[in-house]
Design an enzyme around this catalytic site. Structure first.
Site, PDB file in Angstrom:
ATOM      1  N   SER A 158       0.854  -1.200   0.000  1.00  0.00           N
ATOM      2  CA  SER A 158       0.000   0.000   0.000  1.00  0.00           C
ATOM      3  C   SER A 158       0.882   1.239   0.000  1.00  0.00           C
ATOM      4  CB  SER A 158      -0.876  -0.033   1.255  1.00  0.00           C
ATOM      5  OG  SER A 158      -1.318   1.254   1.597  1.00  0.00           O
ATOM      6  N   TYR A 171      -2.785  -0.502  10.097  1.00  0.00           N
ATOM      7  CA  TYR A 171      -2.775  -0.825   8.661  1.00  0.00           C
ATOM      8  C   TYR A 171      -1.434  -0.401   8.050  1.00  0.00           C
ATOM      9  CZ  TYR A 171      -4.365  -1.070   3.782  1.00  0.00           C
ATOM     10  OH  TYR A 171      -4.494  -1.369   2.443  1.00  0.00           O
TER      11      TYR A 171
HETATM   12  N1  NAP Z   1      -8.773  -0.498  -1.924  1.00  0.00           N
HETATM   13  C1  NAP Z   1      -7.633   0.188  -1.900  1.00  0.00           C
HETATM   14  O1  NAP Z   1      -7.568   1.394  -2.158  1.00  0.00           O
HETATM   15  C2  NAP Z   1      -6.352  -0.514  -1.570  1.00  0.00           C
HETATM   16  C3  NAP Z   1      -5.168   0.209  -1.633  1.00  0.00           C
HETATM   17  C4  NAP Z   1      -3.971  -0.426  -1.320  1.00  0.00           C
HETATM   18  C5  NAP Z   1      -3.974  -1.752  -0.972  1.00  0.00           C
HETATM   19  N2  NAP Z   1      -5.143  -2.432  -0.911  1.00  0.00           N
HETATM   20  C6  NAP Z   1      -5.070  -3.835  -0.526  1.00  0.00           C
HETATM   21  O2  NAP Z   1      -5.592  -4.636  -1.571  1.00  0.00           O
HETATM   22  C7  NAP Z   1      -6.113  -5.860  -1.036  1.00  0.00           C
HETATM   23  C8  NAP Z   1      -7.556  -6.059  -1.502  1.00  0.00           C
HETATM   24  O3  NAP Z   1      -8.302  -4.968  -1.021  1.00  0.00           O
HETATM   25  P1  NAP Z   1      -9.811  -4.669  -1.434  1.00  0.00           P
HETATM   26  O4  NAP Z   1      -9.905  -3.208  -1.480  1.00  0.00           O
HETATM   27  O5  NAP Z   1     -10.204  -5.486  -2.611  1.00  0.00           O
HETATM   28  O6  NAP Z   1     -10.553  -5.142  -0.125  1.00  0.00           O
HETATM   29  P2  NAP Z   1     -11.828  -6.096   0.079  1.00  0.00           P
HETATM   30  O7  NAP Z   1     -12.841  -5.852  -0.974  1.00  0.00           O
HETATM   31  O8  NAP Z   1     -12.214  -5.917   1.510  1.00  0.00           O
HETATM   32  O9  NAP Z   1     -11.197  -7.544  -0.140  1.00  0.00           O
HETATM   33  C9  NAP Z   1     -10.478  -8.227   0.835  1.00  0.00           C
HETATM   34  C10 NAP Z   1     -10.969  -9.659   0.865  1.00  0.00           C
HETATM   35  O10 NAP Z   1     -10.187 -10.382   1.828  1.00  0.00           O
HETATM   36  C11 NAP Z   1     -11.095 -11.204   2.567  1.00  0.00           C
HETATM   37  N3  NAP Z   1     -10.574 -11.584   3.871  1.00  0.00           N
HETATM   38  C12 NAP Z   1     -10.525 -10.835   5.001  1.00  0.00           C
HETATM   39  N4  NAP Z   1     -10.018 -11.550   6.003  1.00  0.00           N
HETATM   40  C13 NAP Z   1      -9.741 -12.782   5.504  1.00  0.00           C
HETATM   41  C14 NAP Z   1      -9.203 -13.967   6.062  1.00  0.00           C
HETATM   42  N5  NAP Z   1      -8.830 -14.022   7.335  1.00  0.00           N
HETATM   43  N6  NAP Z   1      -9.057 -15.032   5.271  1.00  0.00           N
HETATM   44  C15 NAP Z   1      -9.422 -14.997   3.959  1.00  0.00           C
HETATM   45  N7  NAP Z   1      -9.949 -13.905   3.371  1.00  0.00           N
HETATM   46  C16 NAP Z   1     -10.099 -12.813   4.150  1.00  0.00           C
HETATM   47  C17 NAP Z   1     -12.305 -10.319   2.716  1.00  0.00           C
HETATM   48  O11 NAP Z   1     -13.414 -11.072   3.160  1.00  0.00           O
HETATM   49  P3  NAP Z   1     -14.571 -10.356   4.046  1.00  0.00           P
HETATM   50  O12 NAP Z   1     -15.347  -9.526   3.093  1.00  0.00           O
HETATM   51  O13 NAP Z   1     -15.315 -11.517   4.615  1.00  0.00           O
HETATM   52  O14 NAP Z   1     -13.855  -9.540   5.090  1.00  0.00           O
HETATM   53  C18 NAP Z   1     -12.437  -9.783   1.305  1.00  0.00           C
HETATM   54  O15 NAP Z   1     -13.130 -10.681   0.471  1.00  0.00           O
HETATM   55  C19 NAP Z   1      -5.958  -5.733   0.481  1.00  0.00           C
HETATM   56  O16 NAP Z   1      -4.751  -6.307   0.904  1.00  0.00           O
HETATM   57  C20 NAP Z   1      -5.879  -4.234   0.681  1.00  0.00           C
HETATM   58  O17 NAP Z   1      -5.263  -3.892   1.901  1.00  0.00           O
HETATM   59  C21 NAP Z   1      -6.340  -1.859  -1.202  1.00  0.00           C
END
Ligand code: NAP
Length: 278
Positions: A158, A171
């Site tokens: 990130s 985070y």
């Molecule tokens: N969105 C952004 O701007 C951004 C920026 C930089 C980095 N990121 C990173 O990119 C990645 C994806 O983010 P996203 O925005 O797509 O978030 P998201 O939609 O919340 O996706 C994360 C997924 O991980 C699942 N998860 C959570 N805890 C888990 C566990 N213990 N075991 C297995 N699966 C689990 C979640 O399930 P639940 O729905 O059940 O919790 C969800 O399906 C993350 O690492 C995030 O930190 C995102």
């Protein structure tokens, strides 16, 4: 996004990619793009409900190359079970994308909760999910790559790993750990197992998804919060990212086009990390 254009550049026929957090926003979009590039994709998540919609989006041909696999990135036994079922289905595992991660309001400092009052359980939950939730899948799926002497791991870091944003200490620390671990594992795999095992990360800028919507948009109106406006103002390209903005870098790092690249963290941020604000 026309996946056929991508497929001409990156054809992953016969290669199997496991994606954790694959029913989330970014993981799900990457899964669809990879299936569009002819990969076999194992979509691992703790909650598979949203995955059915993704399979429908892929269409019958795409969905025949995808499988939903239950698993918790913090539970090694569930990851081992998942690994067995993916190998049973597709024969082998070529790549792992660690997309499970996130933040939660209880670990976020603000007017109603100072840094000093953030509960340790919430801080631990966020650090564990992002850091340990990357390390443990690398142990389980990385072991199979070490046995075969080849493979690719792609972590998701990130902007917070480069310079922490306000309010989200756990985070930021967790993602800094992911960047550091990416470098560590890249060296370890190349030196101890095989130079054909590569480990890299992407560092997305700001994409509006479930994990940050509560910080970036007003719950009632959907308007941008001051923080959301500030992020766009500090992004030279003047917008949030779209999941498709990730595809080119993901395909490059998974493919042999990056055969001599390991241990790097690539910002995909519309220029956010390059901009001093002035
Ligand atoms: N969105 C952004 O701007 C951004 C920026 C930089 C980095 N990121 C990173 O990119 C990645 C994806 O983010 P996203 O925005 O797509 O978030 P998201 O939609 O919340 O996706 C994360 C997924 O991980 C699942 N998860 C959570 N805890 C888990 C566990 N213990 N075991 C297995 N699966 C689990 C979640 O399930 P639940 O729905 O059940 O919790 C969800 O399906 C993350 O690492 C995030 O930190 C995102």
């Amino acid at each position: 996004m026309n996946y056929d254009d991508l497929a001409r550049q990156y054809d992953f026929t016969g290669r199997t990619v496991v994606i954790t957090g694959a029913t989330g926003v970014l993981g799900g979009e990457i899964a669809c793009a990879l299936v569009g590039c002819r990969a076999n994709v194992a979509m691992l998540d703790r909650n598979l409900g949203p995955g059915k919609g993704l399979l429908e989006l892929m269409g019958p041909d795409g969905a025949s190359h995808a499988v939903l696999v239950g698993g918790d990135v913090l539970d090694v036994e569930s990851l081992q079970r998942a690994a067995r079922s993916v190998v049973e289905r597709f024969g082998r595992i070529d790549a792992l994308i660690n997309a499970a991660g996130g933040n939660k309001p209880e670990a976020t400092a603000g007017a109603d909760r100072s840094f000093f009052d953030l509960p340790s359980e919430a801080l631990r939950w966020v650090i564990d999910l992002n850091l340990l939730g990357t390390i443990l899948p690398c142990q389980v799926f990385g072991r199979l790559m070490a046995e075969r002497g080849e493979g690719v791991i792609l972590n998701i870091s990130s902007m917070n790993a480069f310079r922490p944003l306000t309010r989200i200490p756990a985070y930021s620390a967790g993602k800094a750990g992911v960047s550091n671990f990416t470098q560590w594992l890249a060296v370890h795999m190349a030196q101890e197992y095989s130079p054909r095992i590569r480990v890299n990360a992407i560092a997305p800028g700001f994409f509006l998804t479930n994990q940050n919507r509560f910080l970036l948009t007003e719950r009632e109106s959907g308007e941008l919060t001051p923080r959301g406006r500030s992020i766009v103002a500090h992004t030279p390209m003047g917008r949030f990212g779209e999941p498709a903005d990730l595809f080119g870098t993901v395909m490059w790092l998974l493919s042999d086009a990056s055969a001599f690249v390991t241990g790097i963290v690539v910002p995909i941020d519309g220029g956010f990390s390059a901009f001093s604000g002035v």
